[in-house]
Design a protein around this motif. Sequence first.
Motif: not given
Length: 505
Positions: A270-286
């Motif tokens: 089973l192959i999983l592909v996950a894409v996540a995006t942190g909140r803009p203008a927030v420290g530590g979003a990445h």
Amino acid sequence: MSEQGARRGQEDDWWRQLYGEDGTGDGPGAGGGGAAGDAPGSGAAPAAGARTGAGPADAGPAEASDTLDERVASVLRTVGPPGWGYRPPPPPPPQPQPTPADAPDRAAPAGDAPDRATPAGDAPLEGTPSRPASERPAPPEDTPTGPVPPGEPPTRRVPPPPPPSEPIPLQATGPGTRQRDAAPSAPPPAPAVSYIGDRPPTYEAEPAALPAADPAALDELVPDTALEGAQYGSLTLRAASQRGDSARYRGEVRRDALLTARFGTGRNALILVAVATGRPAVGGAHRAARDACGWIGGAVGRGGTQLAEDIRADRRGELKAGLQRLTDRSYGKLRARALERGAPPEQYTAALRCLLLPADPDCRTRVFFGVGAGGLFRLRDGAWTDLDPVATDHGAAAPDPAPDPAPDDPARTGPGLPPGPGAAEYPVRPEPFLFHAAFARPGDALLLCSAGLAEPLRQEPAFAGHLADRWSTPEPPGLVPFLATAQLRAKGHARDRTAVAVWEA
């Protein structure tokens, strides 16, 4: 008998002893080694035009003229470099044909063959010592080296022309010359399109500034671009994630995170592909985006076998309920991490979108689930279709009645929530849960992307048309062409972007 007659008689006796009675050269000196007047040891060369044989048949005129020009040319050929002073002599006057009786007397002696064949009349000047054969310059390559038949002037030797299959190269030089027109070739490739719109985007296309680094946390650095690909069964996967133009200009870290993972082997993989995006203008979003991908990946990996069986059996109800629990657990961990860091839970979060792809070639069901902004599109017959599901669950999810404790924190209870105040102040998920299962046809392309690519795809028709044209090829593109198409720019869209495309064979 007078004294003159006696001397004449002695000379006749000597001649008979040397050449025989009939003068045909039968004596011991046969071969015409020299003329009668060439006394041994004299060392003087015969003058030009003098007789070289001593028989009566040698009384004819000389075969070549003895002029001043010929003598100068002979000296130049002797003392100058190869090819100097060579000039064809004038044709000799016609000579009477020799009679059979005279032929033996006219034959050149074998022992006195000249060292180098020269035209008649090329004797050196009187008083000039002759040079040995080893010191004489070699004749030019285009001059004849063999004897010249009587009555025929020597000719220059011309090299043979090249074969017809090898044309003689021609090259024009000097002012006013131009290169010959080359053979028509294939047209040059079309220039790559770097942006869509009437004006280029505000920021430059290439990275400018690097993000600031912490010497004590270098493992938290995120590269500017991530690229991944795979092929299993009937599907081909391409994935790319890169910083936006704005982040590249300001030296900010990429807030998009990308995870591609395979769980299991063979037909059960089973192959999983996950894409996540942190909140803009927030420290530590990445960090929040990376944590979201890591925790959902661990949850799917632990239940990968059951999920693969549910997908093959098309149990969509069980899949939706199970994936929703796994998603809630991951967001609960994000809340706990925010409290540990002393950050507001509504800021330490991320939009999360995932694809589940069975490696079984007989199973063409593709499952999407996630939370937050982004896009899910299908490319079929050169046209895009928006498959992003409509949210139906607008409330907070109920706690999992029997969660599996996390291996790193066995004391936690509930859906990954730590006990204590503040646990009920925020919903488990910032936005509703999304789920969609689709059956893929051969030739389809499924695109999962973050909001940075979904927005121009929905809002810019030229942008969507360019991507459809590049990705509607019979064969899936390679990693580099896929990245080049995914980073197409449009004015007003400078956010991070992540694209995951799956082609069906």
